[in-house]
Design an enzyme around this catalytic site. Structure first.
Site, mmCIF file in Angstrom:
data_model
loop_
_atom_site.group_PDB
_atom_site.id
_atom_site.type_symbol
_atom_site.label_atom_id
_atom_site.label_comp_id
_atom_site.label_asym_id
_atom_site.label_seq_id
_atom_site.Cartn_x
_atom_site.Cartn_y
_atom_site.Cartn_z
ATOM 1 N N ARG A 156 -2.545 -6.812 -13.347
ATOM 2 C CA ARG A 156 -2.917 -7.674 -12.220
ATOM 3 C C ARG A 156 -3.892 -8.763 -12.637
ATOM 4 N NH1 ARG A 156 -4.625 -2.570 -9.030
ATOM 5 N NH2 ARG A 156 -2.626 -1.483 -8.840
ATOM 6 N N THR A 191 -0.460 -0.028 -2.897
ATOM 7 C CA THR A 191 0.696 0.837 -3.166
ATOM 8 C C THR A 191 0.308 1.983 -4.084
ATOM 9 O OG1 THR A 191 2.219 -1.025 -2.886
ATOM 10 C CG2 THR A 191 3.042 0.892 -4.076
ATOM 11 N N GLU A 192 -0.482 1.681 -5.101
ATOM 12 C CA GLU A 192 -0.973 2.719 -6.005
ATOM 13 C C GLU A 192 -1.779 3.766 -5.230
ATOM 14 O OE1 GLU A 192 -3.924 3.108 -9.924
ATOM 15 O OE2 GLU A 192 -3.419 1.136 -9.101
ATOM 16 N N GLY A 193 -2.629 3.311 -4.319
ATOM 17 C CA GLY A 193 -3.419 4.235 -3.520
ATOM 18 C C GLY A 193 -2.564 5.089 -2.605
#
Length: 695
Positions: free
Chosen positions: A104, A144-146
């Site tokens: 990122r 999204t990762e979370g």
């Protein structure tokens, strides 16, 4: 049928890439032996430690050489995955490379070049299922990762089970905290009051149980880029360099380093006479806590109240119902040194901070000796020992001053005199973590990784839909399928339904099905009937005569009953029967070329006519000569021998050749059929003129 399904997930983080291989029972197979409770649960995902492998550094380091990311980075990981998955299953195994905070931080150009190279390499060097690189190989947002991490933690804690008891005040799920090298994530389900107040800030998550029923959750998820331990350390060093007067100062005191340790700005050990600007450890942990606190940016403007860090909106957390588990650095920093070095593993927040103080105030020479003696376990090397004091201060500030978790204790589990994170009670309700915060690494020997959440979502999406045909995935908190809804893989059909074919397949071949044997016999019977009808009318007739001979006198009843209907040989249906003298030549076997085309009657072969047409002109005579068109036998059920079609006059016909084969006229409906036979060949048809030599 397929028993296992597999998935390969690559977590492309900032410090390295880790490959995970997961498997689960194919949904139809899983339903065969599932209990009513299990049918209301999500698929059971399995993995093993040896199926996981991590390499360094991260793929973001290939920004200046993207073409090398395949051979220098992915090759080893692909080989590891291919060694785990059976070769026959590879083509049906989805492959995902999901990059996080390290990627990122790159520019769009560098990021896209690396992802393009990854896609090309995976497709050209493996047969994994990658239908759409934009979905299977991508940089995922922190939110999204979370969310994936929240799914993984609650999945392992049985929060999604149908009969799960609320751990407190009607709340079934746990909050999730993750901290990597570059970012930190938070995900939780707010209490009812906050959920109504901040409905537009929540994410709708939909999963599917084995029986096709739906589970829905409304989760708040946020992420803080540059709040991971590595990026926080970078920001911290920049701050103390600026406070010290800039690069002209050669030695800068650092309270977050053990006393006597000297490092460069990027954390590498240096000597005192290196000549470059470097940090000198003072081992004052209290000062370290004070100097890392401003990095939280608690005073940033908050456009949407309430906020926690850096002006990021977060609904109010009700710690009376919200319980959190933390992974990654939350685990490593609170355990690898500050647990392993002590026989008494029970500690609260005060005990934890005392141990950090005691460790970080030592001279670096004493710490080096302890590392060489494995005083803190074999996993702790000098690099980890140099970093742990800053990490501990950052974790403490994030948890208590940042997120606001009460300083009741970091690792207290109900009913346990130790921290409980490695010895998690094994099943069901006993898995509960009833303290406000619990750091975990594994639950039931399964690593808590956000990659597991991705696989749970994907496996859930493969289950056939029940009455509720809404798709699996996540998006904005809106009814139905919101416009930004994200599917676990390619969009395609949003709902997978179980077909009739799959149902029959299970009945016939499913190892656990009680209908397997009778179902298989029925299947074989259907195949036999299909083959019988495809063999043609001629062969069916032969089979009929054999059956008639076998049954003896009773055979005459056969063609009037079901057998006659199946064979298409009932007496009242017009048909031609072929009667061939033993040893005679079948018309279907006649050659159509060369000298063999001449008959013994002396009739020459006319190439403009078929063999039978040439003979017809000389063999047939009389006022009622029928007209025929002969075609080669194509094996259809309406042909006999060479085949007869377009028959205009069926009053009768006799053809004579050396085989004395007769085409016997059909008798009018209702009369007895007359089966032609070699013993009746002297009789003459009343409708044909006599042939020469038969006067």
């Amino acid at each position: 049928m397929v028993k296992w399904r597999y998935a390969v997930i690559l977590d492309a983080g900032s410090s390295g890439t880790r490959v995970y291989v997961y498997r689960w029972l194919e949904s139809a197979k899983a339903r065969q032996s599932a209990s009513p409770k299990e049918l209301k649960s999500l698929p059971e995902i399995r993995t093993k430690k040896r199926w996981t492998k991590k390499i360094h550094p991260g793929i973001s380091t290939f920004a200046d050489k993207p073409s090398r990311v395949g051979p220098d980075h992915l090759e080893e990981l692909l080989k590891h995955a291919l060694d785990v998955i059976p070769e026959s299953d590879v083509k049906n195994t989805p492959f995902f490379l999901l990059a996080t905070a390290g990627m990122r931080l790159l520019s769009d150009v560098d990021r896209n070049q690396i992802l393009s190279e990854v896609c090309s390499y995976v497709k050209s060097h493996s047969n994994f299922l990658v239908p759409d690189c934009d979905i299977h190989i991508q940089v995922i947002p922190g939110e999204t990762e979370g969310l994936y991490g929240w799914i993984a933690a609650n999945y392992l804690l049985d929060s999604f089970d149908a009969d799960n008891d609320a751990h407190k005040n009607g709340h079934h799920t746990y909050g999730f905290l993750d901290m990597g090298g570059a970012s930190a994530q938070l995900a939780f389900v707010p209490n009812e009051t906050e959920a109504r107040k901040h409905a537009n800030d929540l994410t709708l998550l939909r999963l599917r149980n084995l029986d096709g029923s739906i589970q829905e959750y409304k989760v708040f998820v946020t992420s803080w880029l540059e709040y991971g331990v590595r990026e926080a350390r970078r920001r911290y060093v920049e701050a103390i360099l600026k406070a010290a007067g800039g690069p002209k100062v050669k030695e800068i005191p650092d309270p977050c380093l053990p006393a006597g340790l000297r490092t460069s700005r990027d954390g590498k050990p240096v000597s005192s006479d290196s000549g470059e600007t470097h940090l000198v450890g003072t081992g004052r942990f209290d000062e370290c806590l004070e100097q890392t606190y401003p990095l939280l940016d608690k005073d940033a403007p908050c456009p949407d109240e309430p906020c926690l860090l850096h002006g990021v909106h977060v609904p109010a957390i009700d710690f009376d119902v919200n319980r959190f588990v933390g992974i990654s650095e939350y685990w490593h920093t609170t355990h690898e040194i500050f647990e392993m070095g002590y026989k008494d593993k029970a500690y609260d927040f005060n005990t934890y901070q005392q141990r950090v103080n005691r460790f970080c105030s030592q001279d670096w020479s004493a710490i080096e000796k302890g590392v060489s003696e494995h005083r803190w376990g074999s996993k702790v090397d000098e690099e980890k020992a140099m970093e742990v004091c800053f990490k501990a201060s950052w974790i403490i500030n994030m948890l208590h001053d940042g997120i606001g978790i009460p300083r009741v204790g970091l690792e207290t589990a109900k009913g346990s005199t130790h921290n409980g994170t490695k010895e998690v009670l094994q099943h069901g309700k006993q898995k509960g973590y009833l303290s406000t915060f619990q750091a975990v690494n594994e639950i039931d020997s399964t690593e808590v990784s956000w990659t597991l959440g991705k696989v749970v979502l994907y496996a859930s999406s493969l289950i056939p839909a029940g009455e509720n045909d809404l798709p699996v995935g996540f998006g904005s908190n809106q009814p139905g399928v919101p416009a930004d809804f994200q599917y676990p893989s390619i969009r395609g059909p949003t709902v997978i339904r179980e077909t009739d074919f799959e149902t029959w397949r299970e009945a016939l071949f499913g190892g656990e099905s009680p209908r397997r044997i009778p179902g298989l016999l029925l299947f074989l019977l259907i195949v036999v009937i299909m083959v019988f009808y495809l063999c043609g009318r001629n062969r069916r007739g032969r089979i009929y005569h054999k059956l008639q001979s076998f049954f003896g006198p009773r055979g005459s009843r056969f063609n009037r009953g079901l057998g006659g209907k199946l064979l298409g040989l009932r007496r009242n249906s017009p048909a031609y029967e072929r009667v061939m003298e033993e040893g005679g030549l079948d018309l279907g076997e006649m050659n159509t070329g060369g000298e063999s085309d001449r008959s013994d009657s002396g009739v020459d072969y006319d190439p403009s006519k078929s063999p039978m047409q040439s003979k017809r002109s000389s063999l047939l005579s009389g006022p009622h000569t029928p007209t025929f068109k002969f075609e080669l036998d194509n094996g259809s059920g309406s042909s006999i021998g060479l085949g007869i079609s377009n028959i205009h006059d069926r009053q009768g016909m006799v053809l004579r050749n050396d085989s004395r084969e007769h085409l016997v006229p059909a008798v009018a409906s209702g009369s007895r059929s007359r089966a032609g036979s070699p013993t009746r060949m002297h009789r003459k048809s009343p409708v044909l003129s006599p042939m020469d030599g038969e006067q």
